[in-house]
Design a protein around this motif. Structure first.
Motif, PDB file in Angstrom:
ATOM      1  N   PRO A 112      -8.561   5.090  13.109  1.00 54.00           N
ATOM      2  CA  PRO A 112      -7.353   5.880  13.399  1.00 54.00           C
ATOM      3  C   PRO A 112      -7.498   7.350  12.992  1.00 54.00           C
ATOM      4  N   THR A 113      -8.093   7.578  11.820  1.00 58.37           N
ATOM      5  CA  THR A 113      -8.264   8.963  11.351  1.00 58.37           C
ATOM      6  C   THR A 113      -9.265   9.716  12.209  1.00 58.37           C
ATOM      7  N   ALA A 155       3.658   5.732  -5.684  1.00 60.74           N
ATOM      8  CA  ALA A 155       3.471   5.795  -7.133  1.00 60.74           C
ATOM      9  C   ALA A 155       2.386   6.800  -7.513  1.00 60.74           C
ATOM     10  N   ASP A 156       1.461   7.053  -6.573  1.00 59.70           N
ATOM     11  CA  ASP A 156       0.380   8.010  -6.814  1.00 59.70           C
ATOM     12  C   ASP A 156       0.800   9.441  -6.480  1.00 59.70           C
ATOM     13  N   GLY A 157       2.070   9.612  -6.092  1.00 66.86           N
ATOM     14  CA  GLY A 157       2.584  10.950  -5.827  1.00 66.86           C
ATOM     15  C   GLY A 157       2.426  11.434  -4.401  1.00 66.86           C
ATOM     16  N   CYS A 158       2.118  10.527  -3.468  1.00 67.65           N
ATOM     17  CA  CYS A 158       1.945  10.924  -2.071  1.00 67.65           C
ATOM     18  C   CYS A 158       3.295  11.038  -1.363  1.00 67.65           C
ATOM     19  N   THR A 159       3.377  11.949  -0.416  1.00 72.84           N
ATOM     20  CA  THR A 159       4.610  12.170   0.330  1.00 72.84           C
ATOM     21  C   THR A 159       4.601  11.371   1.630  1.00 72.84           C
ATOM     22  N   ILE A 160       5.782  11.258   2.233  1.00 70.24           N
ATOM     23  CA  ILE A 160       5.913  10.514   3.492  1.00 70.24           C
ATOM     24  C   ILE A 160       5.061  11.129   4.606  1.00 70.24           C
ATOM     25  N   PRO A 161       5.119  12.462   4.846  1.00 68.93           N
ATOM     26  CA  PRO A 161       4.287  13.029   5.911  1.00 68.93           C
ATOM     27  C   PRO A 161       2.787  12.825   5.669  1.00 68.93           C
ATOM     28  N   PHE A 162       2.350  12.993   4.425  1.00 65.98           N
ATOM     29  CA  PHE A 162       0.927  12.833   4.110  1.00 65.98           C
ATOM     30  C   PHE A 162       0.482  11.403   4.372  1.00 65.98           C
ATOM     31  N   ILE A 163       1.276  10.445   3.927  1.00 58.96           N
ATOM     32  CA  ILE A 163       0.918   9.030   4.096  1.00 58.96           C
ATOM     33  C   ILE A 163       0.827   8.668   5.574  1.00 58.96           C
ATOM     34  N   SER A 164       1.842   9.085   6.350  1.00 56.58           N
ATOM     35  CA  SER A 164       1.877   8.691   7.764  1.00 56.58           C
ATOM     36  C   SER A 164       0.789   9.390   8.580  1.00 56.58           C
ATOM     37  N   ARG A 165       0.400  10.598   8.175  1.00 55.01           N
ATOM     38  CA  ARG A 165      -0.602  11.355   8.938  1.00 55.01           C
ATOM     39  C   ARG A 165      -2.029  11.068   8.490  1.00 55.01           C
ATOM     40  N   ARG A 190      -3.151   8.707   5.928  1.00 51.88           N
ATOM     41  CA  ARG A 190      -3.504   7.435   5.291  1.00 51.88           C
ATOM     42  C   ARG A 190      -3.176   6.258   6.211  1.00 51.88           C
ATOM     43  N   LYS A 191      -3.496   6.419   7.488  1.00 45.38           N
ATOM     44  CA  LYS A 191      -3.155   5.393   8.478  1.00 45.38           C
ATOM     45  C   LYS A 191      -3.883   4.082   8.221  1.00 45.38           C
ATOM     46  N   ASN A 226       0.826  -1.212   0.000  1.00 48.03           N
ATOM     47  CA  ASN A 226       0.000   0.000   0.000  1.00 48.03           C
ATOM     48  C   ASN A 226       0.857   1.258   0.000  1.00 48.03           C
ATOM     49  N   CYS A 227       1.962   1.229   0.743  1.00 46.67           N
ATOM     50  CA  CYS A 227       2.872   2.385   0.730  1.00 46.67           C
ATOM     51  C   CYS A 227       3.414   2.625  -0.673  1.00 46.67           C
ATOM     52  N   VAL A 228       3.844   1.549  -1.316  1.00 42.53           N
ATOM     53  CA  VAL A 228       4.406   1.671  -2.667  1.00 42.53           C
ATOM     54  C   VAL A 228       3.355   2.232  -3.628  1.00 42.53           C
TER      55      VAL A 228
END
Length: 719
Positions: A610-611, A34-44, A46-47, A28-30
């Motif tokens: 989580p969100t 590939a969809d252009g998401c950043t590390i901070p956005f994903i971790s905050r 897209r939990k 899911n991270c990969v």
């Protein structure tokens, strides 16, 4: 780097194993990368997709995804080269495609790699490869007799023929993947050592490496800082570093591996093979494998050191701010005087001057008048004093000026201030002022908001790492960039006041868009709502999705625009407010109302528990700053020089740097003291970064004072 959208399951499972997480989390991270998401956005935000991975864990997934993306490209190149040679078998293809370690991949490729001129290629050019094949098969009972048939042309006699054949065998042996790997296993268990060179014996510069002049330790146990120091000394020509491999043991192992693959040769052939094996080890494999295992050990040391550097940087960037206060900042000096600047609560330069309170000029009365006058004129609330040369003396002077009790005084790290003052950023911000004024401004602003100011400086200039110039610079940059990005986004950024240098680290923005945002703000005034960002040229829907949740607009019409709630989830808060029969504005910041909300009632398809829990936490204290408040600190009044120290003294200090072997502490002298990892109040060796934090105020006891080398040994007292 662009990551493959459909990364092979082979890599996904391997990454999951390395990081001890589930394959679906990696996959899911990969997909999100590939969809252009950043590390901070994903971790905050897209939990649900990641199973609650932290930003550090998501960054690790990204790192390994990049590694295997590159490996897949390398495999394609290797397969193409071997196929062009007509030597690609299905078995070899399968081995290459299943490979997960770059060293093993290169071992498989080694026999097919285009070669430079070697002893083996020279022998092959003389037509001696068939003789080598005869010996390799191990069936020859008369190698000399077989060799006579090849004495012709450039081959003058039997011995030259046999030597050439052995050269070919030695290269084949050195290129056999199984032999190379078995040697690596042996070498990893051996000791690494260093000896002083003639240049090191005669050079005063080598004295700092004296403890390594005759040094030896198991390679598997060498601390990272020891290995990096040894390799640096070798690079400077002061040491020779080697792995103490057992040549006889290695030779026996290589010969046994050969026999396992080719059968035991006849005695006569075996003698020739054994000579080739010994030559292969001494001339080809020992230097090669030594280099490989040292590089492998250095890679491990690099990772450990970079982790320390990253953690130090995180603590430095997240240091306690004093906030929007009117600040006087002083860059201390003796001969050239102390540079003084006054800043308003937004960090704007109001005034600057130079005072000379210290010898050799010593205009103390004039300095007192100047400082007191500026404090009164600009209603100064806090004073920031650089901790470099003359820092302690200047702090003592300011405390005796007789300022109002409400004025707080802080010692501030100068590391990097001179770098900023001479940088393009410094010149752009203050083109009409010289470097001395810029440096003082930097000291003042970093007290107000360390994060906002320090992002303008190359992290390697901040003095919070060990051997940062010796480690892998690509890995170091990746770690530092991730750390800065993580810190900026964890705190959040005020959209209407942030500099372009701070904005560029916000998720999804970068340098170009940060400039575009500031230009738009200058032309159109403050942003009134987050959605106004979509009016910024070249800032599209994707960038808005990535950055919006990390930008704050105090006083915005929509109360959530000053919170960490993402615009895509505003409707959830609106539902909560409606169910409570209050307005959204009444709900935001009302902890009592938030406590009666059942988060499970607001779970939706794309917004899991989580969100929703994150939203409720944010609603209680919207836009909260996770950093602690700044605290004043004073050094011991009677300690000014290293000569004043005596073993047993107990002194206050501030942690200035954390390394793998200990913590450096400023106790108010020109020299920092060292709390060794064994002196941190733990049983045995402690991990410094787990015991202390950067800029933490501590009490220490003096253990030793080396006046000649100006070294101070400290012990951490119970905090």
């Amino acid at each position: 780097m662009i990551i493959f959208e459909n990364m092979k399951e082979l890599y996904i499972r391997h990454i999951a194993g390395i990081l001890n997480i589930q394959p679906w989390q990696v996959e899911n991270c990969v997909e999100l990368f590939a969809d252009g998401c950043t590390i901070p956005f994903i971790s905050r935000y897209r939990k649900e997709r990641t199973g609650g991975l932290t930003d550090i864990e998501v960054a690790e997934v990204r790192h390994w995804a990049d590694v295997f993306t590159e490996m897949e490209k390398r495999k394609a190149s290797i397969l193409g080269t071997i196929e062009e040679q007509g030597k690609l078998t299905e078995e070899l293809r399968e081995k290459i495609e299943k490979c997960l370690v770059s060293g093993e991949l290169e071992d498989l490729y080694l026999p097919y790699r285009p070669k430079r001129k070697t002893r083996a290629t020279v022998a092959a050019a003389k037509g001696l490869e068939p003789l080598a094949d005869i010996l390799w098969a191990g069936k020859s009972r008369d190698p000399q007799g077989d060799a006579r048939r090849f004495v012709k042309g450039e081959v003058k006699d039997v011995e030259e023929a046999l030597q050439g054949a052995r050269d070919i065998l030695a290269e084949r042996i050195s290129e056999t993947a199984s032999i190379r790997e078995s040697l690596r296993v042996i070498y990893r268990t051996r000791r690494v050592g260093s000896k002083v060179t003639k240049a090191g014996e005669s050079s005063p510069e080598a004295a700092k490496y004296r403890s390594y002049f005759n040094f030896s330790i198991p390679l598997s146990k060498i601390p990272s800082h020891n290995l990096l120091a040894m390799l640096r000394a070798q690079e400077e020509g002061f040491l020779r570093v080697s792995v103490d491999a057992d040549g006889q043991k290695c030779g026996n192992k290589m010969y046994y591996d050969y026999c396992q693959q080719n059968g035991y040769p006849q005695r006569e052939s075996g003698e020739q093979v054994r000579q080739a094996v010994d030559d292969a080890w001494k001339r080809l494999l020992d230097p090669s494998i030594t280099g490989e295992v040292l590089r492998e050990a250095k890679e491990k040391a690099d990772v450990e050191s970079i982790q320390v550097f990253g953690e130090n940087l995180r603590q430095l960037l997240l240091a306690a701010p004093v906030g929007q206060k009117r600040v006087m900042a002083i860059d201390p000096g003796f001969r050239t005087g102390c540079k003084v600047v006054c800043l308003d609560a937004q960090g704007k330069l109001l005034a600057h001057d130079v005072i000379f309170p210290h010898p050799p000029v010593a205009k103390k009365i004039q300095a007192i008048t100047t400082v007191a006058g500026l404090v009164e004129k600009y209603d100064i609330e806090v004073i920031a004093i650089g901790n470099g040369t003359a820092g302690r003396e200047t702090e003592d002077f300011v405390r005796r000026v007789g300022l109002p009790e409400s004025v707080r005084i802080f010692s501030v790290s100068e590391d990097g201030a001179s770098v900023y003052s001479a940088s393009d950023v410094g010149r752009e911000e203050f083109p009409e002022y010289d470097v001395t004024v810029r440096g003082a401004v930097s000291i003042g602003r970093r007290l107000m908001d360390p994060l906002a100011e320090l992002v303008k400086i190359d992290p390697k200039s901040l003095g919070v790492g060990q051997y940062q110039h010796d480690v892998d610079q690509g890995l170091l940059k990746e770690k530092l960039d991730n750390t800065v990005e993580s810190c900026v986004n964890s705190v959040g950024v005020a959209l209407n006041t942030a500099s372009p240098y701070l904005l560029q680290y916000v998720s999804g923005i970068g340098p170009a868009l940060s400039r575009a945002i500031v230009d738009y703000r200058s032309a159109n005034g403050d942003f009134k709502a987050r959605e106004d960002l979509l009016k910024v040229p070249r800032l599209g829907a994707k960038a808005f999705q990535q950055c919006a949740g990390f930008l704050r607009i105090p006083g915005a019409a929509h109360p959530l625009d000053n919170s960490a709630v993402h615009p895509e989830a505003y409707h959830i808060v609106d539902r909560m407010a409606k169910d409570l029969k209050v307005s959204t504005r009444e709900l935001v910041g009302n902890a009592e109302l938030c406590k009666i909300i059942n988060p499970k009632d607001y779970v939706e398809k794309d917004f899991g528990l989580p969100t929703v829990n994150d939203i409720l936490l944010e609603l209680q204290k919207p836009g909260r700053d996770p950093r602690e408040a700044a605290q004043e600190f004073s050094f011991a009044d009677d300690i000014h020089e290293i000569d004043d120290l005596k073993p047993g003294m107990e002194l206050p200090g501030i942690v200035t740097n954390l390394t793998a072997f200990g913590a450096f502490v400023d106790i108010g002298l020109h020299e920092n003291g060292l709390i060794h990892a064994s002196q941190m109040g733990q049983k045995g060796m402690a991990v410094p970064s787990k015991v202390l934090k950067l800029h933490q105020q501590v009490m220490v006891q003096v253990l030793s004072v080396d006046l000649e080398r100006k070294r101070i040994g400290l012990r951490l007292l119970k905090q």
